[in-house]
Enzyme design. Structure first.
Site, PDB file in Angstrom:
ATOM      1  N   PHE A  22      -3.106  -7.844  12.732  1.00  0.00           N
ATOM      2  CA  PHE A  22      -2.602  -9.162  12.325  1.00  0.00           C
ATOM      3  C   PHE A  22      -3.795 -10.107  12.168  1.00  0.00           C
ATOM      4  O   PHE A  22      -4.692 -10.111  13.001  1.00  0.00           O
ATOM      5  CB  PHE A  22      -1.616  -9.709  13.366  1.00  0.00           C
ATOM      6  CG  PHE A  22      -0.819 -10.870  12.868  1.00  0.00           C
ATOM      7  CD1 PHE A  22       0.299 -10.669  12.078  1.00  0.00           C
ATOM      8  CD2 PHE A  22      -1.195 -12.159  13.170  1.00  0.00           C
ATOM      9  CE1 PHE A  22       1.043 -11.741  11.606  1.00  0.00           C
ATOM     10  CE2 PHE A  22      -0.469 -13.248  12.705  1.00  0.00           C
ATOM     11  CZ  PHE A  22       0.648 -13.032  11.921  1.00  0.00           C
ATOM     12  N   PHE A  57      -0.752  -8.937  20.744  1.00  0.00           N
ATOM     13  CA  PHE A  57       0.179  -8.671  21.840  1.00  0.00           C
ATOM     14  C   PHE A  57       0.057  -7.232  22.344  1.00  0.00           C
ATOM     15  O   PHE A  57       0.237  -6.967  23.528  1.00  0.00           O
ATOM     16  CB  PHE A  57       1.614  -8.951  21.361  1.00  0.00           C
ATOM     17  CG  PHE A  57       2.613  -9.089  22.471  1.00  0.00           C
ATOM     18  CD1 PHE A  57       2.810 -10.315  23.081  1.00  0.00           C
ATOM     19  CD2 PHE A  57       3.365  -8.012  22.889  1.00  0.00           C
ATOM     20  CE1 PHE A  57       3.737 -10.456  24.100  1.00  0.00           C
ATOM     21  CE2 PHE A  57       4.297  -8.141  23.905  1.00  0.00           C
ATOM     22  CZ  PHE A  57       4.489  -9.363  24.515  1.00  0.00           C
ATOM     23  N   HIS A  88       5.177 -19.502  20.223  1.00  0.00           N
ATOM     24  CA  HIS A  88       4.758 -18.111  20.017  1.00  0.00           C
ATOM     25  C   HIS A  88       3.282 -17.914  20.364  1.00  0.00           C
ATOM     26  O   HIS A  88       2.900 -16.897  20.943  1.00  0.00           O
ATOM     27  CB  HIS A  88       5.033 -17.704  18.565  1.00  0.00           C
ATOM     28  CG  HIS A  88       4.796 -16.266  18.275  1.00  0.00           C
ATOM     29  ND1 HIS A  88       5.645 -15.275  18.720  1.00  0.00           N
ATOM     30  CD2 HIS A  88       3.811 -15.638  17.585  1.00  0.00           C
ATOM     31  CE1 HIS A  88       5.187 -14.108  18.327  1.00  0.00           C
ATOM     32  NE2 HIS A  88       4.072 -14.302  17.635  1.00  0.00           N
TER      33      HIS A  88
END
Length: 153
Positions: A22, A57, A88
């Site tokens: 990401f 994450f 988030h």
């Protein structure tokens, strides 16, 4: 008085890199910087492994698997989390910082090279822009810490 310091000689070290896909436009230069640093400090290309995960994450669980494998002298965690308009950011940034627990629980140093920035521009600046390359810095820290731990045995 005895003083212990790690050297920056990476010869013979085995280093694992866990990188988040990401924000890859930022993370790829971090990985490139880390690999370049390792190479320039004597770590053989065959002694470097890169594991790509979907996002920051997921970094701690893969770092734990690599640390538990016994194959690495140190790990480098690389990713990029940019603050948005929701909570988030806190969850992802906090979870990625759990690599510190991986290090203390396994004894394998894990350098935290996950950018946690307010803006995308700040992230770009830290992945090879005007603020340097934090991937390089994390890799250098991995070498030094691995050498220091070896010296303390």
């Amino acid at each position: 008085m005895r003083v212990h310091e790690g050297s920056l000689d990476g010869t013979g070290l085995r280093i694992g890199i866990v990188a988040a896909r990401f924000n890859e436009v930022v993370v790829r230069p971090l990985v490139d910087g880390a690999v370049d640093c390792l190479r320039r400090h004597g770590v053989a290309e065959d002694d470097v492994e890169v594991a790509w995960v979907p996002g920051a994450f997921e970094i701690p669980v893969v770092a734990r698997r690599l640390a538990d494998s016994g194959r690495f002298d140190a790990l480098v965690a690389l990713g990029c989390v940019v603050r948005g308009q929701t909570a988030h950011f806190e969850y992802v940034a906090g979870q990625s910082a759990e690599v510190g627990a991986v290090a203390t629980q396994t004894g394998v140093p894990v350098m935290f090279g996950v950018l946690t920035t307010e803006t995308f521009e700040q992230a770009v600046d830290r992945s090879g822009g005007k603020m340097g390359n934090k991937g390089w810095e994390a890799a250098q820290g991995a070498i030094e810490t691995a050498r220091l731990l070896a010296d303390l045995k």
